[in-house]
Design a protein around this motif. Structure first.
Motif, PDB file in Angstrom:
ATOM      1  N   LEU B  40       0.892  -1.238   0.371  1.00  0.00           N
ATOM      2  CA  LEU B  40       0.294   0.254   0.115  1.00  0.00           C
ATOM      3  C   LEU B  40       0.703   1.019  -0.013  1.00  0.00           C
ATOM      4  CD1 LEU B  40      -3.522  -0.449   2.266  1.00  0.00           C
ATOM      5  CD2 LEU B  40      -3.075  -0.207  -0.120  1.00  0.00           C
ATOM      6  N   ILE B  41       1.787   1.660   1.123  1.00  0.00           N
ATOM      7  CA  ILE B  41       2.294   2.307   0.912  1.00  0.00           C
ATOM      8  C   ILE B  41       3.961   2.679  -0.211  1.00  0.00           C
ATOM      9  CG2 ILE B  41       2.106   2.672   3.808  1.00  0.00           C
ATOM     10  CD1 ILE B  41       4.779   1.983   3.902  1.00  0.00           C
ATOM     11  N   GLY B  42       3.950   2.154  -0.806  1.00  0.00           N
ATOM     12  CA  GLY B  42       4.949   1.806  -1.748  1.00  0.00           C
ATOM     13  C   GLY B  42       5.263   2.801  -2.865  1.00  0.00           C
ATOM     14  N   PRO B  43       6.217   2.440  -4.086  1.00  0.00           N
ATOM     15  CA  PRO B  43       5.596   3.707  -4.967  1.00  0.00           C
ATOM     16  C   PRO B  43       4.453   3.378  -6.244  1.00  0.00           C
ATOM     17  CG  PRO B  43       7.503   1.886  -4.989  1.00  0.00           C
ATOM     18  CD  PRO B  43       6.391   1.902  -4.145  1.00  0.00           C
ATOM     19  N   PHE B  44       3.818   1.896  -5.146  1.00  0.00           N
ATOM     20  CA  PHE B  44       3.454   1.614  -7.094  1.00  0.00           C
ATOM     21  C   PHE B  44       1.305   2.027  -6.631  1.00  0.00           C
ATOM     22  CE2 PHE B  44       6.957   0.044  -7.680  1.00  0.00           C
ATOM     23  CZ  PHE B  44       7.014  -0.629  -8.679  1.00  0.00           C
ATOM     24  N   VAL B  45       1.650   1.855  -5.228  1.00  0.00           N
ATOM     25  CA  VAL B  45      -0.490   2.640  -4.787  1.00  0.00           C
ATOM     26  C   VAL B  45      -0.273   3.641  -4.366  1.00  0.00           C
ATOM     27  CG1 VAL B  45      -1.714   1.198  -3.383  1.00  0.00           C
ATOM     28  CG2 VAL B  45       0.043  -0.121  -4.912  1.00  0.00           C
ATOM     29  N   LEU B  46      -0.232   3.876  -3.035  1.00  0.00           N
ATOM     30  CA  LEU B  46      -0.270   5.258  -2.713  1.00  0.00           C
ATOM     31  C   LEU B  46       1.415   5.804  -3.286  1.00  0.00           C
ATOM     32  CD1 LEU B  46      -1.658   4.470   0.866  1.00  0.00           C
ATOM     33  CD2 LEU B  46      -2.367   5.296  -1.334  1.00  0.00           C
ATOM     34  N   GLY B  47       2.195   5.046  -2.781  1.00  0.00           N
ATOM     35  CA  GLY B  47       3.770   6.374  -2.996  1.00  0.00           C
ATOM     36  C   GLY B  47       3.898   6.920  -2.436  1.00  0.00           C
ATOM     37  N   PHE B  48       3.925   6.481  -1.188  1.00  0.00           N
ATOM     38  CA  PHE B  48       4.223   7.041   0.248  1.00  0.00           C
ATOM     39  C   PHE B  48       6.022   7.265   0.624  1.00  0.00           C
ATOM     40  CE2 PHE B  48       0.563   7.106   2.332  1.00  0.00           C
ATOM     41  CZ  PHE B  48       0.161   8.701   2.976  1.00  0.00           C
ATOM     42  N   VAL B  49       6.988   5.763   0.068  1.00  0.00           N
ATOM     43  CA  VAL B  49       7.875   5.424  -0.200  1.00  0.00           C
ATOM     44  C   VAL B  49       8.704   5.395  -1.306  1.00  0.00           C
ATOM     45  CG1 VAL B  49       8.001   4.909   2.495  1.00  0.00           C
ATOM     46  CG2 VAL B  49       7.635   3.466   0.818  1.00  0.00           C
ATOM     47  N   GLY B  50       9.804   5.500  -2.043  1.00  0.00           N
ATOM     48  CA  GLY B  50       9.958   4.614  -2.953  1.00  0.00           C
ATOM     49  C   GLY B  50      10.733   4.520  -2.644  1.00  0.00           C
ATOM     50  N   GLN B  51      11.830   4.194  -3.141  1.00  0.00           N
ATOM     51  CA  GLN B  51      12.951   3.565  -3.310  1.00  0.00           C
ATOM     52  C   GLN B  51      13.405   2.940  -1.143  1.00  0.00           C
ATOM     53  OE1 GLN B  51      13.815   1.123  -5.653  1.00  0.00           O
ATOM     54  NE2 GLN B  51      12.088   2.071  -7.153  1.00  0.00           N
ATOM     55  N   GLU B  52      13.470   3.733  -0.942  1.00  0.00           N
ATOM     56  CA  GLU B  52      14.402   3.340   0.089  1.00  0.00           C
ATOM     57  C   GLU B  52      13.465   2.530   1.165  1.00  0.00           C
ATOM     58  OE1 GLU B  52      12.420   5.894  -0.273  1.00  0.00           O
ATOM     59  OE2 GLU B  52      11.178   7.147   1.088  1.00  0.00           O
ATOM     60  N   GLY B  53      12.435   1.309  -0.227  1.00  0.00           N
ATOM     61  CA  GLY B  53      12.005   0.103   0.995  1.00  0.00           C
ATOM     62  C   GLY B  53      12.785  -0.242   1.034  1.00  0.00           C
ATOM     63  N   GLN B  54      14.227  -0.730  -0.368  1.00  0.00           N
ATOM     64  CA  GLN B  54      15.718  -1.575   0.283  1.00  0.00           C
ATOM     65  C   GLN B  54      16.021  -1.451   0.831  1.00  0.00           C
ATOM     66  OE1 GLN B  54      15.449  -2.821  -3.774  1.00  0.00           O
ATOM     67  NE2 GLN B  54      16.594  -4.749  -2.780  1.00  0.00           N
ATOM     68  N   ASP B  55      16.494   0.086   1.383  1.00  0.00           N
ATOM     69  CA  ASP B  55      17.292   0.207   2.556  1.00  0.00           C
ATOM     70  C   ASP B  55      16.758  -0.410   4.105  1.00  0.00           C
ATOM     71  OD1 ASP B  55      18.859   1.455   0.089  1.00  0.00           O
ATOM     72  OD2 ASP B  55      17.930   3.669   0.930  1.00  0.00           O
ATOM     73  N   ILE B  56      15.128   0.174   3.746  1.00  0.00           N
ATOM     74  CA  ILE B  56      14.807   0.017   5.091  1.00  0.00           C
ATOM     75  C   ILE B  56      14.457  -2.066   5.458  1.00  0.00           C
ATOM     76  CG2 ILE B  56      12.505  -0.825   6.449  1.00  0.00           C
ATOM     77  CD1 ILE B  56      12.384   2.279   6.206  1.00  0.00           C
ATOM     78  N   MET B  57      14.509  -2.716   3.962  1.00  0.00           N
ATOM     79  CA  MET B  57      15.089  -3.718   4.523  1.00  0.00           C
ATOM     80  C   MET B  57      15.927  -4.469   4.517  1.00  0.00           C
ATOM     81  SD  MET B  57      12.804  -6.048   1.023  1.00  0.00           S
ATOM     82  CE  MET B  57      14.232  -6.666   0.265  1.00  0.00           C
ATOM     83  N   GLN B  58      17.199  -4.078   4.298  1.00  0.00           N
ATOM     84  CA  GLN B  58      18.293  -4.298   4.793  1.00  0.00           C
ATOM     85  C   GLN B  58      18.172  -4.334   6.540  1.00  0.00           C
ATOM     86  OE1 GLN B  58      21.379  -2.783   2.701  1.00  0.00           O
ATOM     87  NE2 GLN B  58      21.656  -3.902   0.287  1.00  0.00           N
ATOM     88  N   ALA B  59      18.372  -2.883   6.708  1.00  0.00           N
ATOM     89  CA  ALA B  59      17.797  -3.130   8.515  1.00  0.00           C
ATOM     90  C   ALA B  59      17.195  -3.690   8.768  1.00  0.00           C
ATOM     91  CB  ALA B  59      17.888  -1.914   8.664  1.00  0.00           C
ATOM     92  N   ALA B  60      15.724  -4.011   8.203  1.00  0.00           N
ATOM     93  CA  ALA B  60      15.041  -4.839   8.790  1.00  0.00           C
ATOM     94  C   ALA B  60      15.325  -6.361   9.027  1.00  0.00           C
ATOM     95  CB  ALA B  60      13.334  -4.447   8.475  1.00  0.00           C
ATOM     96  N   GLU B  61      16.363  -6.627   8.220  1.00  0.00           N
ATOM     97  CA  GLU B  61      16.384  -8.120   8.037  1.00  0.00           C
ATOM     98  C   GLU B  61      17.349  -8.323   9.555  1.00  0.00           C
ATOM     99  OE1 GLU B  61      19.897  -9.010   5.057  1.00  0.00           O
ATOM    100  OE2 GLU B  61      17.868  -9.006   3.353  1.00  0.00           O
TER     101      GLU B  61
END
Lengths: 200, 619
Positions: B40-61
């Motif tokens: 939902l918040i990703g770039p393709f629906v609401l677009g709240f977050v862009g590519q930083e999802g990838q970074d977040i994922m690394q931290a969140a791993e």
């Protein structure tokens, strides 16, 4: 008689750790040959009496003693529980209930009140023997020979010396009953077994 | 930057707060909730977050790392030894077969080179520790045979990540500059030295854990500063992960090992309760990250290719797992569950694919495409599990309800429902059965359900927190529900659901301990049976007896004690609300324990017992 009569002491005291009288009495008889002391409160703290086991015990013994303090003119509750459960119809009494026939049974009781108070005009208005009618009838119904009780009066005030004497008397009673030929009708003339053993 | 951070935090947390409860409510599980939030918040629906999802994922791993630490804490070395055969048996079959078949497909069908196909195959053979373990825990299936087998396979995969990372560079055929690679401390060492370093690192975790960390924890605990303890716990996990990364071992494996080492320490529970919230939050973030990185544009461009790949890979993995499970004699139901559980591609694939990309073994196009495939397969898992539970299981596996027999017309039959038939519930069930009462049983372990049905019990199979299952088990007509599920969380849920939907049903609840009992009291249940009360007191009676105390006296005292303790429990349960929190922290638990002990003193349990005492008569 060449063999010793086996004796089962059905002991019921909810607070034996505080007892002076019964500890002493038991001490005097525990070493006698053929005597088994069966501590009901220790065996059945949750009152769940093992009927089969109790009946087997009864069959193995010739003389049964209900040994307990005198609470409210009767025995502590576990002994009533024992009577209710173990003396089954068709086994101990009733049609075909002949398993206990001919065995000998009596109570060994301690009580705070003096002997004088258990008289027609005494404090308690009735004799000990009258209070024990339910036990007597129970025994008779089961075709057992009911003997007068061995009784310790004035238990709160009894001196060590008196208690020691009573212990020896109790020992003598059991020894005599188990090891000699006794005449029931003679004993049954006495109010207490204490009187019988002293007079002999 | 700071504002950006705050805003991102608001978006991520907000999305989770909205989506997860809804997903849970409609039975989708928290994992899918987080994934949806991410989408939902990703770039393709609401677009709240862009590519930083990838970074977040690394931290969140890092959430996965913490999760393995926690799992390690719950397992002691002996248990691992017990399951060694399934770790290396099912684990190796799964990895080998899956990667061979997947590799062959990429090579033959998509025409990729040997090396590329192999690298892709190894990456895609990995399953998602995060999704699987979270799901198992939520459904209370940790101890089922599927759960155990899944855990073994995951552990094996974690172990294999090290050699795979070491092996991938060997597949490089083209000339690439070495500095594009992520450098680890040991990259340039010879293979023998590498092995020694890795083993040395593992050995040092064990030694340091036993001889330094444990005494250090004791010291920190003495300062009585809670936050310092939390800091120490975090420090511990993070530094283990860092050192492992430095020598090129999977951080998850390293922290798992650290957890196992500390499993027998006295600080186990404190560590657990300190790390738990971080883990939960980071895992949630990780799932959101996965959701937000799904590249919908790519899906839009190549829908057929992507979904074909997802289906193909999950199907292959599923079949391989099913066969592996079969050779290890897992029963049909559990095996299906096992196969579905592990059929997705896991977070390690992100790492491995990235690494292969850097090595230029896999082209950027394929890397991006496969990332999407991985993310979609992760999203599919909770959905597949749900379908399995609702559609496949009822028809093919152990039936939710046994074939309908002539209804017993006797009043007392099935007026009792027992939820959870583990050691606790089964004791109740057996006792009831011995007394001619047939209880209806709800259980979610299909192995057990089958056995019970053979023994003539009426058993409903499935999740006891589902209203429809409770209903079909007869909750509307039954008199009593016995909530006897092992996991306190699930047990609470069952109680809540039952109280809400079947208000006339009397609930009798099993409680793990005093604190669990407080929470059940809060749910409005009056009949609470603590696992730890009756047995302990019963044992204490025997202890007193062995010490020469009269049996009957000890028994009476025990009965008094139980009555007193239950009163105290109710009293303290209400006073606990001063703390205004729902879940008790360890410190609050200690405070309550203190209150309880001082209450004991006031009560003077040793007060003179006047029952059958003739002292007052002697005058």
């Amino acid at each position: 008689m060449d063999t010793i009569q086996r004796t089962l002491v059905l002991f019921a005291h909810p607070r034996f750790e505080n007892s002076r009288i019964h500890a002493n009495l038991l001490n005097h008889i525990s070493q006698l040959p053929g005597v088994r002391i069966h501590d009901l409160y220790e065996y059945y703290p949750e009152f769940n009496i093992d009927i089969k086991f109790e009946q087997e015990l009864l069959l193995e013994h010739d003389i049964i003693i209900w040994m307990h303090p005198f609470y409210w003119y009767s025995a502590p509750p576990i002994l009533k529980q024992w009577i209710d459960l173990v003396l089954e119809h068709g086994w101990a009494y009733g049609k075909n209930g002949n398993e206990l026939k001919g065995k000998t049974i009596f109570n060994c009781i301690s009580s705070g009140g003096p002997r004088e108070s258990y008289q027609k005009d005494g404090f308690h208005n009735y004799t000990v023997n009258e209070f024990l009618r339910p036990f007597e009838r129970t025994a008779t119904l089961c075709q057992m020979n009911y003997l007068p009780p061995f009784f310790v009066h004035g238990s709160h005030k009894i001196s060590d010396e008196e208690l020691e004497n009573l212990g020896k008397l109790y020992h003598d009673v059991i020894k005599k009953i188990t090891q000699e030929i006794i005449i029931l009708s003679e004993i049954q003339q006495y109010d207490y077994l204490n009187d019988w053993i002293v007079n002999r | 930057m700071a504002e950006d951070f705050l805003l991102s935090a608001i978006i991520f947390l907000g999305a989770a707060i909205v989506c997860v409860p809804i997903a849970k409510k409609i039975g989708l599980g928290s994992v899918l909730g987080y994934l949806i939030a991410g989408i939902l918040i990703g770039p393709f629906v609401l677009g709240f977050v862009g590519q930083e999802g990838q970074d977040i994922m690394q931290a969140a791993e890092f959430g996965v790392v913490m999760m393995l630490f926690l799992i390690g804490l719950e397992i002691n070395p002996k248990e691992i030894w017990v399951i060694r055969r399934s770790i290396f048996g099912i684990g190796s079959i799964q990895l080998a077969l899956s990667s061979i078949v997947i590799g062959a497909i990429f090579h033959v069908y998509y025409g990729l080179s040997h090396a590329t196909s192999f690298a892709i195959a190894l990456s895609l053979s990995m399953s998602s520790t995060a999704i699987i373990l979270q799901t198992l825990k939520e459904k209370g299936l940790n101890k089922s045979s599927a759960g155990q087998a899944a855990f073994s396979v995951l552990l094996f995969q974690d172990i294999m990540v090290i050699p795979i990372l070491a092996f991938l560079p060997l597949l490089v055929t083209s000339d690439i500059r070495n500095d594009t690679l992520e450098q680890t401390f040991i990259s340039n060492l010879s293979p023998l030295l590498k092995t020694i370093t890795v083993l040395g690192a593992m050995a040092s975790i064990i030694v340091v854990g036993l001889f330094i960390v444990a005494p250090l924890m004791k010291m920190i605990a003495r300062t009585r500063l809670r936050e310092l303890f939390t800091a120490t716990a975090l420090f511990l996990v993070i530094s283990v992960a860092y050192v492992m990364k430095l020598v090129g071992i999977s951080p998850a494996l390293g922290t798992f090992l650290a957890g196992v080492v500390l499993a027998n320490s006295s600080f186990r529970h404190e560590l657990e309760s300190d790390i738990e919230p971080f883990k939960g939050l980071l895992l949630g973030l990780f799932f959101i990250g996965v959701g937000s990185t799904i590249n919908f544009q790519l899906i839009y461009q190549k829908p057929v290719l992507i979904f074909m790949l997802v289906l193909l890979i999950m199907l292959i993995k599923g079949i391989v797992l099913f066969l592996a499970g079969k050779t290890f004699k897992i029963k049909f139901d559990q095996n299906i569950l096992f196969a579905i559980l592990l059929s997705q591609v896991g977070e390690f694939a992100f790492v491995l694919l990235n690494f292969s990309g850097q090595l230029q073994i896999v082209s950027p196009d394929w890397t991006e495409l496969l990332m999407v495939v991985v993310a979609i397969s992760m999203t599919f898992t909770p959905i597949l599990l749900l379908l399995n539970e609702r559609l496949v299981d009822p028809f093919f596996g152990v039936k939710e309800a046994a074939e309908i027999k002539e209804a017993d017309n006797i009043d007392n039959q099935h007026s009792v429902i027992i939820a959870g038939f583990g050691h606790f519930g089964s004791t109740i069930g057996r006792f009831l059965k011995a007394n001619g009462i047939k209880a209806t049983i709800l259980d979610n372990d299909s192995d057990r359900v089958e056995l019970l049905r053979k023994m003539g019990f009426e058993v409903y199979y499935g999740d006891a927190t589902r209203v429809d299952l409770l209903k079909s088990a007869g909750a509307e007509k039954a008199k009593m529900l016995i909530a006897a599920i092992d996991s306190p969380d699930i047990n609470h849920e069952v109680i809540e659901v039952a109280r809400k939907h079947f208000p006339n049903l009397k609930i009798m609840a099993r409680a793990r301990n005093r604190f669990d009992a407080y929470e059940i009291l809060d749910l409005g249940v009056m009949n609470i049976y603590r696992e730890t009360l009756y047995t302990s007191v019963h044992m204490a009676v025997d202890v007193l007896h062995e010490l020469g105390i009269r049996h009957y006296t000890a028994t009476r005292k025990a009965q008094d004690f139980i009555r007193y303790d239950e009163d105290a429990m109710r009293k303290l349960a209400s006073s606990r609300h001063d703390t205004k929190t729902y879940i008790l922290t360890v410190r609050e638990q200690i405070e309550l324990e203190e209150k309880l002990l001082s209450e004991d003193l006031h009560q003077q349990m040793t007060e003179r017992d006047s029952a059958w005492d003739s002292a007052t008569l002697k005058g």
